[in-house]
Design a protein around this motif. Structure first.
Motif, PDB file in Angstrom:
ATOM      1  N   THR A 405      22.046 -20.358   9.702  1.00 31.71           N
ATOM      2  CA  THR A 405      23.472 -20.503   9.393  1.00 31.71           C
ATOM      3  C   THR A 405      23.685 -20.784   7.908  1.00 31.71           C
ATOM      4  OG1 THR A 405      23.906 -21.351  11.614  1.00 31.71           O
ATOM      5  CG2 THR A 405      25.569 -21.793   9.933  1.00 31.71           C
ATOM      6  N   GLY A 406      22.791 -21.569   7.329  1.00 31.77           N
ATOM      7  CA  GLY A 406      22.938 -21.928   5.919  1.00 31.77           C
ATOM      8  C   GLY A 406      23.906 -23.077   5.729  1.00 31.77           C
ATOM      9  N   ALA A 407      23.950 -23.576   4.498  1.00 32.94           N
ATOM     10  CA  ALA A 407      24.840 -24.684   4.167  1.00 32.94           C
ATOM     11  C   ALA A 407      26.243 -24.168   3.880  1.00 32.94           C
ATOM     12  CB  ALA A 407      24.303 -25.431   2.949  1.00 32.94           C
ATOM     13  N   PRO A 408      27.268 -25.004   4.071  1.00 36.25           N
ATOM     14  CA  PRO A 408      28.636 -24.587   3.706  1.00 36.25           C
ATOM     15  C   PRO A 408      28.706 -24.195   2.242  1.00 36.25           C
ATOM     16  CG  PRO A 408      28.674 -26.624   4.984  1.00 36.25           C
ATOM     17  CD  PRO A 408      27.234 -26.365   4.656  1.00 36.25           C
ATOM     18  N   LEU A 409      29.498 -23.153   1.955  1.00 43.61           N
ATOM     19  CA  LEU A 409      29.643 -22.670   0.579  1.00 43.61           C
ATOM     20  C   LEU A 409      30.649 -23.562  -0.161  1.00 43.61           C
ATOM     21  CD1 LEU A 409      29.733 -18.829   1.297  1.00 43.61           C
ATOM     22  CD2 LEU A 409      27.888 -20.115   0.198  1.00 43.61           C
ATOM     23  N   GLN A 410      30.123 -24.396  -1.060  1.00 46.90           N
ATOM     24  CA  GLN A 410      30.974 -25.366  -1.756  1.00 46.90           C
ATOM     25  C   GLN A 410      30.966 -25.221  -3.276  1.00 46.90           C
ATOM     26  OE1 GLN A 410      28.959 -28.778   0.538  1.00 46.90           O
ATOM     27  NE2 GLN A 410      31.035 -29.549   0.219  1.00 46.90           N
ATOM     28  N   SER A 411      30.045 -24.426  -3.825  1.00 49.89           N
ATOM     29  CA  SER A 411      29.940 -24.362  -5.281  1.00 49.89           C
ATOM     30  C   SER A 411      29.752 -22.927  -5.758  1.00 49.89           C
ATOM     31  CB  SER A 411      28.757 -25.211  -5.770  1.00 49.89           C
ATOM     32  OG  SER A 411      27.530 -24.612  -5.375  1.00 49.89           O
ATOM     33  N   GLN A 412      30.084 -22.695  -7.019  1.00 58.22           N
ATOM     34  CA  GLN A 412      29.894 -21.375  -7.618  1.00 58.22           C
ATOM     35  C   GLN A 412      28.412 -21.044  -7.715  1.00 58.22           C
ATOM     36  OE1 GLN A 412      32.381 -20.374 -10.975  1.00 58.22           O
ATOM     37  NE2 GLN A 412      30.715 -19.248 -11.952  1.00 58.22           N
ATOM     38  N   THR A 413      27.569 -22.069  -7.867  1.00 53.92           N
ATOM     39  CA  THR A 413      26.124 -21.838  -7.952  1.00 53.92           C
ATOM     40  C   THR A 413      25.601 -21.175  -6.685  1.00 53.92           C
ATOM     41  OG1 THR A 413      25.879 -23.787  -9.365  1.00 53.92           O
ATOM     42  CG2 THR A 413      23.888 -22.954  -8.298  1.00 53.92           C
ATOM     43  N   GLN A 414      26.108 -21.599  -5.531  1.00 56.47           N
ATOM     44  CA  GLN A 414      25.678 -20.982  -4.274  1.00 56.47           C
ATOM     45  C   GLN A 414      26.026 -19.506  -4.236  1.00 56.47           C
ATOM     46  OE1 GLN A 414      27.631 -24.302  -1.938  1.00 56.47           O
ATOM     47  NE2 GLN A 414      25.933 -23.879  -0.542  1.00 56.47           N
ATOM     48  N   TRP A 415      27.206 -19.162  -4.747  1.00 58.54           N
ATOM     49  CA  TRP A 415      27.605 -17.758  -4.794  1.00 58.54           C
ATOM     50  C   TRP A 415      26.700 -16.971  -5.735  1.00 58.54           C
ATOM     51  CZ3 TRP A 415      31.212 -15.091  -1.995  1.00 58.54           C
ATOM     52  CH2 TRP A 415      32.063 -15.847  -1.188  1.00 58.54           C
ATOM     53  N   GLU A 416      26.372 -17.551  -6.865  1.00 56.72           N
ATOM     54  CA  GLU A 416      25.550 -16.847  -7.849  1.00 56.72           C
ATOM     55  C   GLU A 416      24.128 -16.626  -7.350  1.00 56.72           C
ATOM     56  OE1 GLU A 416      25.984 -19.394 -11.189  1.00 56.72           O
ATOM     57  OE2 GLU A 416      27.905 -18.522 -11.828  1.00 56.72           O
ATOM     58  N   GLN A 417      23.629 -17.559  -6.532  1.00 57.61           N
ATOM     59  CA  GLN A 417      22.270 -17.440  -6.009  1.00 57.61           C
ATOM     60  C   GLN A 417      22.200 -16.583  -4.755  1.00 57.61           C
ATOM     61  OE1 GLN A 417      21.144 -21.523  -5.437  1.00 57.61           O
ATOM     62  NE2 GLN A 417      20.566 -21.836  -7.591  1.00 57.61           N
ATOM     63  N   MET A 418      23.327 -16.233  -4.202  1.00 55.12           N
ATOM     64  CA  MET A 418      23.386 -15.455  -2.967  1.00 55.12           C
ATOM     65  C   MET A 418      22.861 -14.041  -3.185  1.00 55.12           C
ATOM     66  SD  MET A 418      26.811 -14.730  -0.683  1.00 55.12           S
ATOM     67  CE  MET A 418      27.238 -16.471  -0.668  1.00 55.12           C
ATOM     68  N   GLY A 419      22.211 -13.479  -2.152  1.00 56.28           N
ATOM     69  CA  GLY A 419      21.731 -12.102  -2.228  1.00 56.28           C
ATOM     70  C   GLY A 419      22.872 -11.123  -2.468  1.00 56.28           C
ATOM     71  N   LYS A 420      22.514 -10.001  -3.067  1.00 56.63           N
ATOM     72  CA  LYS A 420      23.523  -9.028  -3.506  1.00 56.63           C
ATOM     73  C   LYS A 420      24.347  -8.469  -2.346  1.00 56.63           C
ATOM     74  CE  LYS A 420      23.761  -5.128  -6.727  1.00 56.63           C
ATOM     75  NZ  LYS A 420      22.948  -4.286  -7.632  1.00 56.63           N
ATOM     76  N   THR A 421      23.685  -8.123  -1.254  1.00 60.83           N
ATOM     77  CA  THR A 421      24.402  -7.547  -0.110  1.00 60.83           C
ATOM     78  C   THR A 421      25.383  -8.549   0.476  1.00 60.83           C
ATOM     79  OG1 THR A 421      22.498  -6.163   0.405  1.00 60.83           O
ATOM     80  CG2 THR A 421      24.121  -6.444   2.135  1.00 60.83           C
TER      81      THR A 421
END
Length: 588
Positions: A405-421
């Motif tokens: 499931t992963g952690a809740p998306l709370q920061s821009q860093t999480q978005w930047e580290q997310m896989g491209k797809t």
């Protein structure tokens, strides 16, 4: 490095090109990535917020163009029926037959210019057929399956009709509502006895009653044939209806007809009817009606007294692979899986009442099954569903387990580290989810078109985790599971879009509230590139009741590659809780 200039013309061109030629979908992906995914998150989102109205209109128009091209059939009606391997015929909405193949003529005595109502059917089947034609005429249904029964020259023969509405055939373009009927005759097969015994715990005597009903005998005739009293046969009939959860003999025989079709297909392929240690036939799809008139469809894997695990698998069908079920059953667990309710809205954010109703359906099911405490197990976005359920009904939940499931998306860093797809899809889900309809429709078109298309879609969906792609291609079981997941998702493209909408919301407040009273376990692949396991470890440092179990070497396939680990952790928790409850009971 010069600052990136945002220009949506390339995306607009690509989306129309894809609508007219779906094989150009990759060009749309590249254009989107160049403008948004490969850019800085904050600047890309700012541009998207400004261009969303323009882009959404283009995506909507392109979607309409794509749908219109898919509805055109380039075959004559005779070509269509001749291409079918079973008996097939085409009618208009009044039942007039305008084309049939040789198999229909031979097996069903159907000829051109005959009316489908001339088929010798029993009264119930005739009523069902009339209803189907009306629904097809009013375009309320695109496809339907009927288990019906014939009389007279069909000798009470059971058969299945699959009806599919056709649009704009070449010869009959003036009538846009033609109906293709595919039919399979079904006969009693010895294998059905094992299926009935395993699925419903029917006795041999009760199965003999069903076989006699299949021959068209009345209860009185069955009593005479078997030298039993009529009251005895009626008692057996009452028991059969209770065990099969059917209300009438007609409903029972239509259900049996569907099972007979399966048994006949096995016989045709000359396959032995053998089951794994825990076969699917033991756990049929069941239904209950809720207090507000809705229907819940579910499967109940395991023994009644086993520790119950309520599965929140919104992107998976309720029918699970035997290799997934066995580790749970061997550890004394009982899995309860649900089919996602139909006709849910595209957006939960705008219609939260429907989502809460969905969760209430789970609770009604537990009440129906007389279960007081369960473990809530969520896969992928289902982990969010499981936590939402625990928040609303904390007295029902023993613990929550979230797999990939992963952690809740709370920061821009999480978005930047997310896989491209993932970022490509989630960015749209966050800002304008309806724009995902057209791309997902193109992906579904590719997936269902050919085996090559299936391979391409697998590569696309798991592109963030190349090891998963490699494992799927090298393991038949994993590939079957991945294809099952994708097929279920893409049959209703709103299903994966709703899942993405849920994922991109900040659901941390829900998680924090659950953790006040209920333990939550995250079982997560240490190679998962969509959601980093490091974010979960950070959460665990802040919450005493939150635990993280790394699935070594796994990415997005933890549910199947580490099933033993998941079952073991849940079984240990249930054992611990049972020991504590027993100790408390003895003290009292």
């Amino acid at each position: 490095m010069p600052e990136k200039r945002f220009d949506d013309d390339r995306i607009v061109d690509a989306v129309y090109d894809s609508a007219l030629a779906p094989q150009r979908f990759d060009a749309l992906v590249r254009a989107w990535d160049d403008v948004f995914v490969d850019s800085q998150i904050d600047k890309a989102e700012l541009f998207l917020s400004k261009a969303r109205n323009t882009l959404s209109r283009h995506f909507e128009r392109a979607d309409q163009i794509f749908l219109s091209t898919q509805n055109v059939q380039h075959h004559s009606v005779q070509d269509i029926v001749d291409s079918e391997p079973t008996s097939a015929f085409i009618t208009d909405t009044k039942g007039q037959i305008i084309a049939s193949n040789a198999s229909a003529t031979e097996n069903l005595c159907i000829s051109h210019h005959m009316n489908v109502h001339s088929l010798p059917l029993d009264a119930k089947s005739e009523t069902q057929l009339n209803t189907l034609l009306k629904q097809m005429a009013s375009k309320r249904d695109d496809a339907q399956t009927l288990a019906i029964r014939g009389v007279n020259q069909f000798n009470n023969q059971a058969f299945v009709l699959v009806a599919q509405r056709l649009v704009n055939t070449a010869k009959h373009a003036q009538d846009s509502t033609l109906i293709l009927f595919k039919s399979s005759l079904v006969t009693w097969h010895s294998g059905i006895e094992k299926v009935l015994a395993n699925a419903f715990e029917l006795t041999s005597a009760e199965i003999e009653v069903i076989e006699s009903l299949n021959k068209g005998l009345s209860l009185k005739e069955i009593a005479q044939q078997r030298a039993r009293s009529l009251n005895t046969i009626r008692t057996q009939m009452k028991s059969i209806l209770q065990k099969t959860e059917t209300q009438t003999q007609s409903n029972l025989m239509r259900h049996v007809t569907s099972l007979l079709l399966v048994a006949n297909k096995l016989e045709e392929k000359q396959l032995p009817i053998s089951e794994p240690e825990y076969g699917f036939a033991e756990f049929p799809l069941k239904t209950i009606n809720t207090t507000d008139g809705n229907t819940i469809r579910y499967r109940d894997y395991g023994k009644p007294k086993a520790s119950p695990v309520l599965c929140f698998f919104p992107v998976l069908p309720s029918k699970q692979h035997a290799s997934f079920i066995e580790p749970f059953l061997k550890r004394g667990l009982r899995l309860i899986t649900l089919e996602e309710p139909e006709n849910l809205p595209l957006s939960f954010r705008s219609k939260k009442d429907e989502f809460e109703h969905y969760l209430r359906c789970f609770n009604e099911l537990l009440t129906h099954l007389k279960l007081k405490k369960v473990v809530a197990l969520g896969h992928c976005v289902g982990g969010i569903y499981a936590n939402e359920y625990a928040k609303r009904f904390p007295e029902q939940v023993r613990a929550v387990y979230c797999v990939d499931t992963g952690a809740p998306l709370q920061s821009q860093t999480q978005w930047e580290q997310m896989g491209k797809t993932a970022r490509r899809t989630f960015m749209l889900a966050k800002n304008f989810p309806s724009m995902l309809l057209m791309p997902h429709r193109l992906v579904a078109h590719r997936f269902f078109k050919s085996k090559d298309g299936q391979e391409q879609v697998i590569n696309y969906f798991y592109a963030d985790n190349p090891d998963d792609v490699k494992n799927i291609q090298g393991d038949v079981r994993l590939k079957e599971w991945a294809l099952n997941l994708l097929s279920y998702c893409l049959r209703d493209i709103k299903r994966p879009i709703r899942a993405c909408e849920m994922w991109v919301q900040n659901w941390y407040p829900t998680l924090a509230q659950v953790l006040e009273t209920i333990p939550v376990f995250f079982i997560h692949g240490d190679k998962n590139q969509q959601f980093s396991i490091d974010d979960l470890h950070e959460l665990a440092d802040r919450h005493e009741r939150l635990s993280v179990a790394p699935a070594n070497g796994a990415a997005q396939l933890t549910l199947m590659t580490h099933t033993d680990l998941i079952a073991l952790l849940i079984a240990e928790q249930c054992y611990l809780d049972a020991s504590q409850e027993q100790a408390l009971s003895s003290q009292l």
